[in-house]
Design an enzyme around this catalytic site. Structure first.
Site, PDB file in Angstrom:
ATOM      1  N   ASP A  71     -22.782  86.105 -40.568  1.00  0.00           N
ATOM      2  CA  ASP A  71     -24.046  86.749 -40.170  1.00  0.00           C
ATOM      3  C   ASP A  71     -24.456  87.798 -41.192  1.00  0.00           C
ATOM      4  O   ASP A  71     -25.630  87.883 -41.571  1.00  0.00           O
ATOM      5  CB  ASP A  71     -23.986  87.331 -38.742  1.00  0.00           C
ATOM      6  N   SER A 196     -16.791  91.143 -28.545  1.00  0.00           N
ATOM      7  CA  SER A 196     -17.933  92.001 -28.764  1.00  0.00           C
ATOM      8  C   SER A 196     -18.141  93.078 -27.703  1.00  0.00           C
ATOM      9  O   SER A 196     -19.252  93.310 -27.246  1.00  0.00           O
ATOM     10  CB  SER A 196     -19.167  91.101 -28.871  1.00  0.00           C
ATOM     11  N   ASP A 241     -23.813  90.009 -32.728  1.00  0.00           N
ATOM     12  CA  ASP A 241     -23.378  90.431 -31.396  1.00  0.00           C
ATOM     13  C   ASP A 241     -24.523  91.057 -30.600  1.00  0.00           C
ATOM     14  O   ASP A 241     -24.702  90.790 -29.413  1.00  0.00           O
ATOM     15  CB  ASP A 241     -22.228  91.436 -31.516  1.00  0.00           C
TER      16      ASP A 241
HETATM   17  P1  NG1 Z   1     -16.538  91.334 -33.309  1.00  0.00           P
HETATM   18  O1  NG1 Z   1     -15.541  90.294 -33.376  1.00  0.00           O
HETATM   19  O2  NG1 Z   1     -17.225  91.389 -32.000  1.00  0.00           O
HETATM   20  O3  NG1 Z   1     -16.056  92.676 -33.712  1.00  0.00           O
HETATM   21  C1  NG1 Z   1     -17.768  91.156 -35.717  1.00  0.00           C
HETATM   22  C2  NG1 Z   1     -19.189  91.583 -36.108  1.00  0.00           C
HETATM   23  C3  NG1 Z   1     -20.163  90.403 -36.134  1.00  0.00           C
HETATM   24  C4  NG1 Z   1     -19.600  89.258 -36.959  1.00  0.00           C
HETATM   25  C5  NG1 Z   1     -18.173  88.933 -36.494  1.00  0.00           C
HETATM   26  C6  NG1 Z   1     -17.503  87.879 -37.349  1.00  0.00           C
HETATM   27  C7  NG1 Z   1     -19.969  93.813 -35.417  1.00  0.00           C
HETATM   28  C8  NG1 Z   1     -20.604  94.590 -34.333  1.00  0.00           C
HETATM   29  N1  NG1 Z   1     -19.723  92.545 -35.143  1.00  0.00           N
HETATM   30  O4  NG1 Z   1     -17.715  90.883 -34.356  1.00  0.00           O
HETATM   31  O5  NG1 Z   1     -21.401  90.832 -36.629  1.00  0.00           O
HETATM   32  O6  NG1 Z   1     -19.640  89.536 -38.324  1.00  0.00           O
HETATM   33  O7  NG1 Z   1     -17.329  90.080 -36.513  1.00  0.00           O
HETATM   34  O8  NG1 Z   1     -18.217  86.690 -37.322  1.00  0.00           O
HETATM   35  O9  NG1 Z   1     -19.680  94.339 -36.470  1.00  0.00           O
HETATM   36 MG    MG Z   2     -17.333  94.468 -32.140  1.00  0.00          MG
END
Ligand code: NG1
Ligand code: MG
Length: 549
Positions: A71, A196, A241
């Site tokens: 993303d 998330s 997210d």
């Molecule tokens: P999570 O796994 O919810 O921490 C994070 C990033 C996403 C995306 C994913 C990997 C944030 C808020 N979320 O998600 O944007 O990059 O990792 O695909 O930084």
């Molecule tokens: Mg997160």
């Protein structure tokens, strides 16, 4: 389909409206459980603050089906919301009077943001000033920081909107005034699990603040500002997210595109269920950002710049390159100019370029700077979080990171196409005599499962964001009948998601309980009573909302 982002955040009135938020197939029991949760929050709120909350903001967690760590490189991803969510109850205290000096009042105790959590032993009460411009204290990773991110995001949006009103000569709406807020949070998205929880908290906090200030915005605007403002905690996240939290629709997954954020429904083929399993390895992304998450963001940018140079871009152009997505466009143009139009389609052209131009051994900082002719501190100078990555980085695995990103981006589209073709073929089959339909569904689910497996291998080998516990779970899932299984979210811990045939879900969950969780119960890592929280099936749930009392 109308653009889901164009609509404002839905505002529901009273607890009787909760059926509009809970999923329809959860039945009366789920509705009653949800209602009880809100009622308990109201009671707790009254005992803490002496009055009922005025409103709630709620936002769901999510499971990403495919499209990991792309993303922030500008590529589309394919998550769905889950039923676990975060609820933020809020009540505003009387607004600071217009004639009192803002700064004085901001220092008074009654004009603070008072935060409490229904789990005070894990998330102790804390308070913050009402100043919309306050800094988020990155050195202290408090849960309250995520609320402050939402708070700042709403205010940035309000101030931004009011300046655009005045610049186009319209009369601005009556300005909101910063005021003290009483806040109570109840989050049931497990933290550090790749589901998330952070974005669920930032988005639900944003909605609570909006309700308290009497403003509303388009859902996609909230997704954009919540993404920007979550970066105040120190992670350079993409927008997946916050986008799915705001734009999810029950019953379907969503293809999320960026710049600007858009969401398209993706119907999932019948016969399959997604099962989430927690590896029990917690990954706190904010605390490990400099060596893990932000490190990957920096590696991707460097990979894009080096690739850009190798593809003939000049230094000035390369300085503008922010993502691997930016270089893909250059690469395709070059293929066209060289008369290789047939290669213009598909992912091969860019993956071949990566394999040709980037070597396998990790790059040192000196080598990168020599190729680019620019110092990396110069490139990343305006970003303190990137500079702390550079301080700790020993080398950069440019080829591997780039191959993951381009390959994963292609898998997202294939996943979407396969799922949608199944929906179309399903409709056609409805009109002809039966038989083949079951076979089609099976073939489709198998292909989706393979794409998920390929995604995990790529995350593990090329992006190096898995961990032993996740790999153990994925392996166990596959031998226990999953059609596909992969880590979900940022990785380095957190959850897996597995695609399982509907009629095998119960047996599959049992196999994971026996093969993974039983041992952890026996050695005291977890309690038997918690196991159901760690492995569960989830249907696609609905998105964020405001509930007013
Ligand atoms: P999570 O796994 O919810 O921490 C994070 C990033 C996403 C995306 C994913 C990997 C944030 C808020 N979320 O998600 O944007 O990059 O990792 O695909 O930084
Ligand atoms: Mg997160």
């Amino acid at each position: 389909m109308g653009d889901v982002g164009d609509q404002q955040v839905p505002v529901y009135h009273g607890l009787d409206s909760l059926h509009l938020i809970t999923s329809s197939d959860g039945g009366d029991h789920q509705l009653a459980t949800t209602r009880l949760r809100y009622e308990l929050m109201i009671e707790k709120f009254k005992s803490l603050y002496g009055a009922e909350p005025e409103a709630f903001g709620r936002a769901p967690g999510r499971v990403n089906l495919i499209g990991e760590h792309i993303d922030y490189e500008g590529y589309s991803v394919l998550p769905m919301a889950i039923e676990l969510d975060t609820i933020v109850a809020v009540r505003s205290r009387s607004p600071a009077s217009a004639n009192s000096a803002g700064e004085d009042r901001a220092n008074q105790e009654e004009d603070r943001l008072l935060l409490a959590n229904v789990k005070p032993e894990r998330f102790p009460a804390c308070s913050f000033p009402i100043d919309p411009k306050q800094d988020v204290d990155r050195a202290n990773h408090s849960w309250g920081n995520y609320f402050v991110c939402g708070y700042k995001g709403v205010w940035d949006q309000i101030l931004d909107k009011s300046s655009s009103y005045s610049s186009c000569g319209q009369l601005a709406p009556k300005p909101a005034i910063p005021r003290g807020l009483d806040v109570l949070v109840d989050g049931i998205v497990p933290t550090g699990s790749g589901l998330s929880s952070s974005a669920a908290l930032v988005c639900s906090s944003s909605l609570a603040v909006m309700a308290a200030l009497g403003v509303n915005f388009d859902k996609s605007d909230v997704a954009e500002f919540a993404c920007r403002s979550e970066r105040h905690v120190g992670t350079q996240g993409g927008g997946m997210d916050q986008a799915i939290a705001m734009l999810a629709r029950p019953g379907v997954a969503m293809l999320i595109d960026f710049d600007p954020i858009r969401a398209t429904e993706v119907a999932l083929p019948p016969g399959g269920t997604f099962v989430i399993a927690n590896s029990l390895a917690e990954s706190n992304k904010a605390e490990t950002a400099a060596t893990k998450y932000n490190m990957r963001v920096v590696e991707c940018r460097i990979a894009a710049m080096v690739l850009g140079i190798k593809l003939g871009m000049d230094e000035a152009a390369v300085r503008q390159v922010a993502t691997l997505g930016d270089v893909e466009a250059v690469c395709r143009t070059r293929a066209r100019e060289l008369g290789r139009a047939e290669e213009d389609e598909g992912e091969e052209v860019i993956s071949l370029a990566v394999e040709k131009e980037l070597h396998e051994e990790p790059y040192t900082m000196e080598e990168v700077e020599k190729v680019l002719g620019i110092s990396l501190r110069d490139v990343f100078g305006s970003s303190p979080t990137s500079l702390s990555v550079l301080e700790q980085a020993k080398s950069f695995a440019l080829r591997q990171r780039a191959l993951h990103v381009y390959g994963e981006a292609a898998r997202v589209y294939e996943f979407k196409d396969v799922a949608q073709s199944a929906a179309r073929r399903g409709n056609v089959d409805d009109g002809v005599a039966g038989g083949g339909k079951c076979h089609v569904a099976e073939e489709v689910l198998t292909r989706l499962g393979s794409l998920m497996n390929e995604s995990h291998t790529s995350c593990c080998e090329l992006y190096e964001c898995s961990c032993p516990e996740l790999d153990e779970l994925v392996k166990l899932a596959r031998v226990s009948g999953a059609l596909g299984s992969r880590l979900t979210g940022a990785g380095w811990g957190g959850c897996t998601v597995s695609l399982v045939k509907d009629d095998h879900v119960a047996a599959f969950i049992d196999a994971l309980k026996i093969g993974f969780y039983q041992r952890r119960v026996e050695n005291g890592t977890i309690n038997q009573s918690e196991v159901d929280n760690y492995v569960f099936a989830s249907k696609p749930a609905g998105g964020a909302a405001i509930v007013k009392l």
